[in-house]
Design an enzyme around this catalytic site. Sequence first.
Site, PDB file in Angstrom:
ATOM      1  N   LEU A 197     -10.111 -21.604  40.754  1.00  0.00           N
ATOM      2  CA  LEU A 197     -11.490 -21.139  40.512  1.00  0.00           C
ATOM      3  C   LEU A 197     -11.605 -20.400  39.181  1.00  0.00           C
ATOM      4  CD1 LEU A 197     -12.686 -20.000  44.058  1.00  0.00           C
ATOM      5  CD2 LEU A 197     -13.201 -22.108  42.832  1.00  0.00           C
TER       6      LEU A 197
ATOM      7  N   ASP B 202      -6.537 -30.075  43.987  1.00  0.00           N
ATOM      8  CA  ASP B 202      -6.009 -29.470  42.751  1.00  0.00           C
ATOM      9  C   ASP B 202      -7.108 -29.417  41.690  1.00  0.00           C
ATOM     10  OD1 ASP B 202      -4.412 -28.220  40.923  1.00  0.00           O
ATOM     11  OD2 ASP B 202      -3.050 -29.906  40.588  1.00  0.00           O
TER      12      ASP B 202
END
Length: 428
Positions: A63, A305
């Site tokens: 993130l 991912d």
Amino acid sequence: MRHCIKGGQIIDPAGGYMGIGDLLMDSGKIIQVAPELSGNEGEIIDARGKMVIPGLIDLHSHLREPGREDEETVASGTKAALKGGFTAIACMANTNPVADNPVVIDYLYHQAKEKGYVKVYPVGAVTKGLQGEELAEMGEMAAAGAVAFSDDGKTITNAAVLRTACEYSTLFNLPILLHEEEPKLAGSGVMHEGYWSTILGLPGIPSLAEDVMTARDLLIAEFTKAKVHFCHVSTKGSVELIRQAKSRGVKVTAEATPHHFSLTDESIQGYDPVYRVSPPLRSAEDVQALKEGLKDGTIDAIATDHAPHTLEEKHREFSLAPTGMIGFETALGVAWTELVETGWLTPEQLVMKMSANPARIINRSGGSLKPGEPADVVLFDPRQDWVLEKSQIVSQSKNSPFIGRRLTGRIEAVWVDGVLKYSKERFA
Ligand code: DOR
């Protein structure tokens, strides 16, 4: 708060309901699933011709917050995840500062509560600063709510450090998520070592770099009895090693990413850095092995991912560009197109690998539509074709190799804790 999704094809392998039916949710929970409900159904959603599946759970994402909010934030990343049908995501520790202490874990929970669109499960680092030498504050991070430990992006090369981390992790019953690449064997490689690296004149990363570390860490997992999970498995050798270990009774789990089971190193022909990723895209033989591993259960989960990078960073020559590609918004479409449409997996198997199994691996609720479970639900149209356009990407970064590619299977609506957070027309 009371909603009834009616007449959809419910695919809930973990909860044991498969077939046409109605799903009633209220106050954030699943209340009932049955062939036909009537009376006191609240708002009705017509799901005829569509599938109703548990909210997807991603074990592996980046993130970028704190530190690289120009690439992604908790807000933008979770919004992209929601659009992709995810209702919960685990985020890796390679932020800046690194999530190697409880303060960063607390911060992520705070940001998720304030700005997140889906549930966020922070992963704590195994070692301080991801340096691979000194253990991070694992106990304190576990107390702060870390769901797993990982130095993802880097390999823990010091076997003694990994052994201690594994032993320590058993105290908290949390898994260690491993990124496997022996750095000396990988050398200065930028793509898979093989035919295409030779043709393109780019330095290669041999499969052996992954296989060696997988073999070592299977032994460490067996010895310590820790919960060990292999991230983004990319080689035929690793699949076979994990298969053999599982058949001996070693309790490990593994994931594959949509890009690793759908693309090969041949994609790098045009030197487009969007295809640079770690581990690298492998050969057609490796892709085949990943599909076989997904089919026979060697690979338990599909994880994105999701690795955002800005345009400026990616617009460099292949060898200088950072590794990684975004994945939230295309994961289900790519998996459906590559695995279900082609007969590799049944819809039930795919749903297990994208919801129930990830939930089990990090020991969280979700992944099932059983009464009493959180009402995390996705309405999905398995017949609708769509093409990802760059302008539609919600993630702050646009580094997707799937832009312009036709995919089958589209998310129509997503409920998180019983609240309609996304529908094809709008975000709540
Ligand atoms: O390609 C990758 N990018 N693989 C990783 O393991 C890390 C990720 C990132 O953080 O950009």
